[in-house]
Design a protein around this motif. Structure first.
Motif, PDB file in Angstrom:
ATOM      1  N   GLN A 101       0.837  -1.207   0.000  1.00 25.93           N
ATOM      2  CA  GLN A 101       0.000   0.000   0.000  1.00 25.93           C
ATOM      3  C   GLN A 101       0.868   1.252   0.000  1.00 25.93           C
ATOM      4  O   GLN A 101       0.567   2.230  -0.683  1.00 25.93           O
ATOM      5  CB  GLN A 101      -0.941  -0.020   1.210  1.00 25.93           C
ATOM      6  N   TRP A 102       1.971   1.220   0.757  1.00 26.58           N
ATOM      7  CA  TRP A 102       2.903   2.348   0.758  1.00 26.58           C
ATOM      8  C   TRP A 102       3.434   2.579  -0.657  1.00 26.58           C
ATOM      9  O   TRP A 102       3.520   3.715  -1.134  1.00 26.58           O
ATOM     10  CB  TRP A 102       4.070   2.074   1.723  1.00 26.58           C
ATOM     11  N   ASP A 103       3.793   1.482  -1.345  1.00 24.52           N
ATOM     12  CA  ASP A 103       4.355   1.583  -2.688  1.00 24.52           C
ATOM     13  C   ASP A 103       3.347   2.232  -3.649  1.00 24.52           C
ATOM     14  O   ASP A 103       3.688   3.146  -4.411  1.00 24.52           O
ATOM     15  CB  ASP A 103       4.752   0.178  -3.171  1.00 24.52           C
ATOM     16  N   ILE A 104       2.110   1.770  -3.596  1.00 31.69           N
ATOM     17  CA  ILE A 104       1.090   2.303  -4.501  1.00 31.69           C
ATOM     18  C   ILE A 104       0.840   3.788  -4.204  1.00 31.69           C
ATOM     19  O   ILE A 104       0.750   4.613  -5.125  1.00 31.69           O
ATOM     20  CB  ILE A 104      -0.215   1.474  -4.397  1.00 31.69           C
ATOM     21  N   LEU A 105       0.815   4.135  -2.914  1.00 30.80           N
ATOM     22  CA  LEU A 105       0.599   5.542  -2.546  1.00 30.80           C
ATOM     23  C   LEU A 105       1.749   6.436  -2.992  1.00 30.80           C
ATOM     24  O   LEU A 105       1.525   7.516  -3.555  1.00 30.80           O
ATOM     25  CB  LEU A 105       0.435   5.667  -1.024  1.00 30.80           C
ATOM     26  N   GLN A 106       3.003   5.973  -2.762  1.00 31.59           N
ATOM     27  CA  GLN A 106       4.128   6.822  -3.159  1.00 31.59           C
ATOM     28  C   GLN A 106       4.177   6.957  -4.680  1.00 31.59           C
ATOM     29  O   GLN A 106       4.529   8.009  -5.201  1.00 31.59           O
ATOM     30  CB  GLN A 106       5.458   6.365  -2.530  1.00 31.59           C
ATOM     31  N   ALA A 107       3.782   5.895  -5.380  1.00 36.42           N
ATOM     32  CA  ALA A 107       3.761   5.958  -6.849  1.00 36.42           C
ATOM     33  C   ALA A 107       2.725   6.976  -7.313  1.00 36.42           C
ATOM     34  O   ALA A 107       2.991   7.787  -8.218  1.00 36.42           O
ATOM     35  CB  ALA A 107       3.438   4.575  -7.423  1.00 36.42           C
ATOM     36  N   MET A 108       1.563   6.938  -6.680  1.00 39.63           N
ATOM     37  CA  MET A 108       0.498   7.863  -7.071  1.00 39.63           C
ATOM     38  C   MET A 108       0.933   9.309  -6.839  1.00 39.63           C
ATOM     39  O   MET A 108       0.731  10.184  -7.678  1.00 39.63           O
ATOM     40  CB  MET A 108      -0.764   7.546  -6.274  1.00 39.63           C
ATOM     41  N   LYS A 109       1.575   9.550  -5.686  1.00 39.65           N
ATOM     42  CA  LYS A 109       2.012  10.924  -5.380  1.00 39.65           C
ATOM     43  C   LYS A 109       3.100  11.378  -6.352  1.00 39.65           C
ATOM     44  O   LYS A 109       3.101  12.518  -6.808  1.00 39.65           O
ATOM     45  CB  LYS A 109       2.528  10.998  -3.938  1.00 39.65           C
ATOM     46  N   LYS A 110       4.024  10.478  -6.673  1.00 39.94           N
ATOM     47  CA  LYS A 110       5.103  10.813  -7.608  1.00 39.94           C
ATOM     48  C   LYS A 110       4.521  11.121  -8.991  1.00 39.94           C
ATOM     49  O   LYS A 110       4.916  12.092  -9.638  1.00 39.94           O
ATOM     50  CB  LYS A 110       6.084   9.633  -7.722  1.00 39.94           C
ATOM     51  N   ALA A 111       3.578  10.291  -9.406  1.00 42.58           N
ATOM     52  CA  ALA A 111       2.965  10.489 -10.726  1.00 42.58           C
ATOM     53  C   ALA A 111       2.219  11.822 -10.749  1.00 42.58           C
ATOM     54  O   ALA A 111       2.354  12.608 -11.703  1.00 42.58           O
ATOM     55  CB  ALA A 111       2.021   9.334 -11.050  1.00 42.58           C
ATOM     56  N   ALA A 112       1.479  12.102  -9.685  1.00 42.37           N
ATOM     57  CA  ALA A 112       0.698  13.344  -9.635  1.00 42.37           C
ATOM     58  C   ALA A 112       1.615  14.562  -9.666  1.00 42.37           C
ATOM     59  O   ALA A 112       1.295  15.580 -10.274  1.00 42.37           O
ATOM     60  CB  ALA A 112      -0.181  13.366  -8.383  1.00 42.37           C
ATOM     61  N   ALA A 113       2.764  14.456  -9.012  1.00 39.25           N
ATOM     62  CA  ALA A 113       3.687  15.589  -8.953  1.00 39.25           C
ATOM     63  C   ALA A 113       4.429  15.806 -10.265  1.00 39.25           C
ATOM     64  O   ALA A 113       4.828  16.921 -10.567  1.00 39.25           O
ATOM     65  CB  ALA A 113       4.686  15.381  -7.816  1.00 39.25           C
ATOM     66  N   SER A 114       4.604  14.738 -11.041  1.00 44.79           N
ATOM     67  CA  SER A 114       5.444  14.910 -12.233  1.00 44.79           C
ATOM     68  C   SER A 114       4.655  14.974 -13.541  1.00 44.79           C
ATOM     69  O   SER A 114       5.235  15.237 -14.589  1.00 44.79           O
ATOM     70  CB  SER A 114       6.508  13.811 -12.299  1.00 44.79           C
ATOM     71  N   SER A 158       1.196  16.364 -15.879  1.00 42.33           N
ATOM     72  CA  SER A 158       0.116  17.354 -15.972  1.00 42.33           C
ATOM     73  C   SER A 158      -1.193  16.631 -15.663  1.00 42.33           C
ATOM     74  O   SER A 158      -1.259  15.400 -15.759  1.00 42.33           O
ATOM     75  CB  SER A 158       0.063  17.926 -17.394  1.00 42.33           C
ATOM     76  N   PRO A 159      -2.261  17.372 -15.299  1.00 40.52           N
ATOM     77  CA  PRO A 159      -3.547  16.710 -15.016  1.00 40.52           C
ATOM     78  C   PRO A 159      -4.003  15.840 -16.185  1.00 40.52           C
ATOM     79  O   PRO A 159      -4.542  14.749 -15.973  1.00 40.52           O
ATOM     80  CB  PRO A 159      -4.513  17.871 -14.795  1.00 40.52           C
ATOM     81  N   GLN A 217      -4.537  11.776 -15.989  1.00 37.28           N
ATOM     82  CA  GLN A 217      -5.799  11.122 -16.368  1.00 37.28           C
ATOM     83  C   GLN A 217      -5.576  10.026 -17.406  1.00 37.28           C
ATOM     84  O   GLN A 217      -6.319   9.052 -17.456  1.00 37.28           O
ATOM     85  CB  GLN A 217      -6.804  12.155 -16.919  1.00 37.28           C
ATOM     86  N   ALA A 218      -4.531  10.215 -18.219  1.00 34.56           N
ATOM     87  CA  ALA A 218      -4.290   9.271 -19.315  1.00 34.56           C
ATOM     88  C   ALA A 218      -3.442   8.063 -18.885  1.00 34.56           C
ATOM     89  O   ALA A 218      -3.189   7.162 -19.691  1.00 34.56           O
ATOM     90  CB  ALA A 218      -3.603   9.998 -20.475  1.00 34.56           C
ATOM     91  N   LEU A 219      -3.008   8.047 -17.615  1.00 31.00           N
ATOM     92  CA  LEU A 219      -2.153   6.933 -17.151  1.00 31.00           C
ATOM     93  C   LEU A 219      -2.847   5.595 -17.324  1.00 31.00           C
ATOM     94  O   LEU A 219      -4.014   5.434 -16.976  1.00 31.00           O
ATOM     95  CB  LEU A 219      -1.846   7.102 -15.663  1.00 31.00           C
ATOM     96  N   ASP A 220      -2.102   4.625 -17.855  1.00 35.69           N
ATOM     97  CA  ASP A 220      -2.610   3.248 -17.893  1.00 35.69           C
ATOM     98  C   ASP A 220      -1.734   2.399 -16.962  1.00 35.69           C
ATOM     99  O   ASP A 220      -0.802   2.916 -16.345  1.00 35.69           O
ATOM    100  CB  ASP A 220      -2.602   2.711 -19.330  1.00 35.69           C
TER     101      ASP A 220
END
Ligand code: IPE
Ligand code: IPE
Ligand code: MG
Length: 233
Positions: A136-149, A151-152, A156-159
């Protein structure tokens, strides 16, 4: 068996405490004996041409164990890295540690960094140690990294393959075979995303008793699995 050899074998190394307690000894004896099992399984993986051997060594939840056990485990990790470094280099093993490195001491981080650097170009088995890791930590840190790097619009287009690049396991194939010792039938917050199509192998054997023959028994079981990935064969 070659055709069905797993590229990536992962192990939830469980049962050290019970192994020691069964002999009337302190839990730490079990952890020490468990290091021998790591050496044996790594040797088998190298001999058998397994590309990746990954080991769940310490979970984020394991920080909640008694302080004395946590520091003993960290001390043991440090000693093992120092002691096994030569062995890892002579076997051509690449060493990597994945997890929440911010929670580890400077000493442990330093030892990890130097062995990771020294073994970077080794091309036999890659040994991945998951330390202070949880799925769960891994998925959360990935989501935050993706969101930070991103554009919106890009976010949204992430697969799924795109998202995987932000997990700490980026570039490492998903485990083909996941072994859990000690009879527990759960994943305990391990590779949640990455184990989507992993084959599971549960054994009652406690981790300190899990050596080369047991490792090869698991490989043999894997060779008979029929992986369908949701398709019809
Ligand atoms: C696995 O053995 C090692 C770690 C989780 C660090 P345990 O310490 O969980 O042993 P049991 O499950 O209590 O027997
Ligand atoms: C899983 O074992 C974590 C590791 C092997 C590092 P635990 O002993 O912590 O798991 P639970 O608490 O029995 O689920
Ligand atoms: Mg346990």
């Amino acid at each position: 068996m070659d055709k069905a050899l797993p590229r990536h074998v992962s192990i939830i190394m469980d049962g050290n405490g019970r192994w020691a307690q069964a002999q009337g000894k302190d839990r730490v004896f079990g952890h020490k004996a468990g290091v021998e099992s790591v050496r044996a399984c790594l040797e088998a993986a190298v001999e058998d041409g397994i590309e990746y051997l990954s080991l769940y060594a310490f979970s984020e939840e394991n920080w909640n164990r008694p302080q004395t056990e946590v520091s003993t485990l960290m001390e043991l990790m440090l000693l093992s890295i120092q002691k096994e470094a030569q062995n890892i280099m002579t076997h051509g093993v690449r060493f990597r540690v994945l997890g929440n490195r911010a929670r580890l001491s400077d000493k442990v981080n330093h030892a990890i960094d130097s062995l990771e650097d020294a073994s970077r170009n080794n091309s036999k088995t890659t040994l991945v140690v998951f330390l202070s890791y949880s799925g769960q930590w891994d998925i959360l840190q990935a989501m935050k990294k993706a969101a930070a790097s991103l554009s919106p619009e890009e976010f949204q287009a992430l697969d799924a393959p795109g998202f995987e690049q932000y997990l700490v396991t980026a570039g490492i194939p998903a485990p083909d075979l996941l072994i859990r010792t000690s009879g527990e039938l759960r994943i305990s917050n391990y590779l949640l995303w990455q184990s989507a199509y992993t084959e599971f192998y549960f054994t009652d054997t406690l981790w300190p008793d899990f050596r080369k023959p047991q490792f090869r028994e698991a490989l043999e079981a894997y060779a008979h699995r029929d992986r369908r990935y949701g398709k019809v064969k």
